[in-house]
Structures are given as C-alpha cells and as structure tokens.
Design a protein around this motif. Structure first.
Motif, PDB file in Angstrom:
ATOM      1  N   CYS A   1      -7.930   4.223  -2.407  1.00  0.00           N
ATOM      2  CA  CYS A   1      -7.260   5.078  -3.384  1.00  0.00           C
ATOM      3  C   CYS A   1      -7.981   4.940  -4.721  1.00  0.00           C
ATOM      4  CB  CYS A   1      -5.800   4.656  -3.529  1.00  0.00           C
ATOM      5  SG  CYS A   1      -4.881   5.572  -4.778  1.00  0.00           S
ATOM      6  N   LEU A   2      -8.432   6.031  -5.269  1.00  0.00           N
ATOM      7  CA  LEU A   2      -9.142   6.014  -6.548  1.00  0.00           C
ATOM      8  C   LEU A   2      -8.117   5.878  -7.672  1.00  0.00           C
ATOM      9  CD1 LEU A   2     -11.977   6.111  -7.666  1.00  0.00           C
ATOM     10  CD2 LEU A   2     -11.751   8.574  -7.869  1.00  0.00           C
TER      11      LEU A   2
ATOM     12  N   ARG B   1       0.799  -1.232   0.000  1.00  0.00           N
ATOM     13  CA  ARG B   1       0.000   0.000   0.000  1.00  0.00           C
ATOM     14  C   ARG B   1       0.832   1.284   0.000  1.00  0.00           C
ATOM     15  NH1 ARG B   1      -5.833   0.251   2.321  1.00  0.00           N
ATOM     16  NH2 ARG B   1      -6.664  -1.647   1.409  1.00  0.00           N
ATOM     17  N   PRO B   2       1.972   1.331   0.663  1.00  0.00           N
ATOM     18  CA  PRO B   2       2.745   2.571   0.633  1.00  0.00           C
ATOM     19  C   PRO B   2       3.258   2.949  -0.764  1.00  0.00           C
ATOM     20  CG  PRO B   2       3.467   1.194   2.459  1.00  0.00           C
ATOM     21  CD  PRO B   2       2.548   0.367   1.616  1.00  0.00           C
TER      22      PRO B   2
ATOM     23  N   ALA C   1     -12.901  -4.618  -5.088  1.00  0.00           N
ATOM     24  CA  ALA C   1     -12.741  -3.386  -5.866  1.00  0.00           C
ATOM     25  C   ALA C   1     -13.272  -2.184  -5.096  1.00  0.00           C
ATOM     26  CB  ALA C   1     -13.461  -3.526  -7.207  1.00  0.00           C
ATOM     27  N   ALA C   2     -14.447  -2.319  -4.511  1.00  0.00           N
ATOM     28  CA  ALA C   2     -15.035  -1.199  -3.769  1.00  0.00           C
ATOM     29  C   ALA C   2     -14.173  -0.807  -2.575  1.00  0.00           C
ATOM     30  CB  ALA C   2     -16.443  -1.564  -3.308  1.00  0.00           C
ATOM     31  N   SER C   3     -13.675  -1.790  -1.840  1.00  0.00           N
ATOM     32  CA  SER C   3     -12.863  -1.453  -0.662  1.00  0.00           C
ATOM     33  C   SER C   3     -11.529  -0.837  -1.058  1.00  0.00           C
ATOM     34  CB  SER C   3     -12.661  -2.679   0.225  1.00  0.00           C
ATOM     35  OG  SER C   3     -11.829  -3.620  -0.402  1.00  0.00           O
TER      36      SER C   3
ATOM     37  N   TRP D   1       0.963  -1.385  -5.408  1.00  0.00           N
ATOM     38  CA  TRP D   1      -0.335  -1.715  -4.827  1.00  0.00           C
ATOM     39  C   TRP D   1      -1.374  -1.934  -5.925  1.00  0.00           C
ATOM     40  CZ3 TRP D   1      -4.535   1.606  -5.483  1.00  0.00           C
ATOM     41  CH2 TRP D   1      -5.697   1.219  -4.843  1.00  0.00           C
ATOM     42  N   GLN D   2      -1.399  -1.032  -6.920  1.00  0.00           N
ATOM     43  CA  GLN D   2      -2.350  -1.154  -8.036  1.00  0.00           C
ATOM     44  C   GLN D   2      -2.182  -2.489  -8.754  1.00  0.00           C
ATOM     45  OE1 GLN D   2      -3.170   3.102  -9.985  1.00  0.00           O
ATOM     46  NE2 GLN D   2      -1.083   2.421 -10.226  1.00  0.00           N
ATOM     47  N   ARG D   3      -0.952  -2.873  -9.015  1.00  0.00           N
ATOM     48  CA  ARG D   3      -0.692  -4.135  -9.714  1.00  0.00           C
ATOM     49  C   ARG D   3      -1.183  -5.322  -8.890  1.00  0.00           C
ATOM     50  NH1 ARG D   3      -0.722  -7.158 -13.995  1.00  0.00           N
ATOM     51  NH2 ARG D   3       0.874  -8.751 -14.012  1.00  0.00           N
TER      52      ARG D   3
END
Length: 123
Positions: free
Chosen positions: A80-81, A43-44, A73-75, A49-51
């Motif tokens: 982070c959008l 997450r940092p 996906a929602a959480s 994190w996205q991958r």
C-alpha cells in the motif's frame, strides 16, 4: 472491516509495548518484532497498519539496521503506497545519511509537501 474498538485497543497495546521495549527495556529488537506482528495483523485497517509499520521502521532505525529498515519499507509500500510510511521513510533516510535512501525518498517527500492535500498552516 474489523471492529474499530478492537483495532484501537490493539494499536494502543502495540504502542505501549513498543514504548516499553524501546525506552524502558532498551530492546529495540523486541519492539520491532511486536510492531511487525501488529502490522501483519492490522493490514485490513490502513490507519492502524501504517502506525505499526512506522513503529517497526523506527525500531530498526534504533538498532542501526538500515538495510532491514529499507527492505521492510519497500515490501510494505508495495502492499500500500502510504503517505504516512513514505513520510517516515523520508525522515529516517536523513538519519541513515547514505545517499541511496535519501535519493529514493526525497522525490516522494517533495511530492507530499507540494500536494494540495497538505495543510498550509501548522496546528
């Protein structure tokens, strides 16, 4: 910020494990677990994190666990959008085929496609 080399190494390991669990061992449950653990740990570093989140979403999709996919996906999007995660959700909504996910993510995909940040030429 975490050390870039450490993050890159972790992400390569996660990607290799995910590929193994999905394609060789045919066990997307394990692939999802590996990706979820990585997403929590990475997450940092937003790109990593996205991958990891995208890998977890795809693992749920391979299992046909669409409800878990959309809950994750929602959480994660609440955290982070992410355009990368939104794009993956749009792709997976097509494969899910139900109207609710398509209606939920289509406006986001339209916005991403019409954004001036999106290159107009394919590379």
């Amino acid at each position: 910020q975490p050390d870039a080399h450490v993050v890159a190494t972790k992400l390569l390991a996660v990607d290799a494990l995910w590929q193994h669990w999905v394609h060789r061992a045919k066990d997307p449950v394990q692939a999802a677990e590996v990706a979820l653990l990585a997403a929590a740990q990475l997450r940092p570093c937003t790109a990593a994190w996205q991958r990891a989140v995208c890998l977890a979403l795809k693992a749920f999709a391979f299992q046909g666990c669409w409800d878990e996919c959309w809950k994750l996906a929602a959480s994660e999007l609440a955290f982070c959008l992410s355009p990368e995660v939104l794009y993956q959700c749009g792709r997976l909504a097509y494969f899910d085929g139900r109207a609710d996910p398509i209606d939920a993510y289509l406006p986001h995909l339209h916005h991403l496609a019409s954004s001036p940040e999106v290159p107009t030429k394919a590379f």
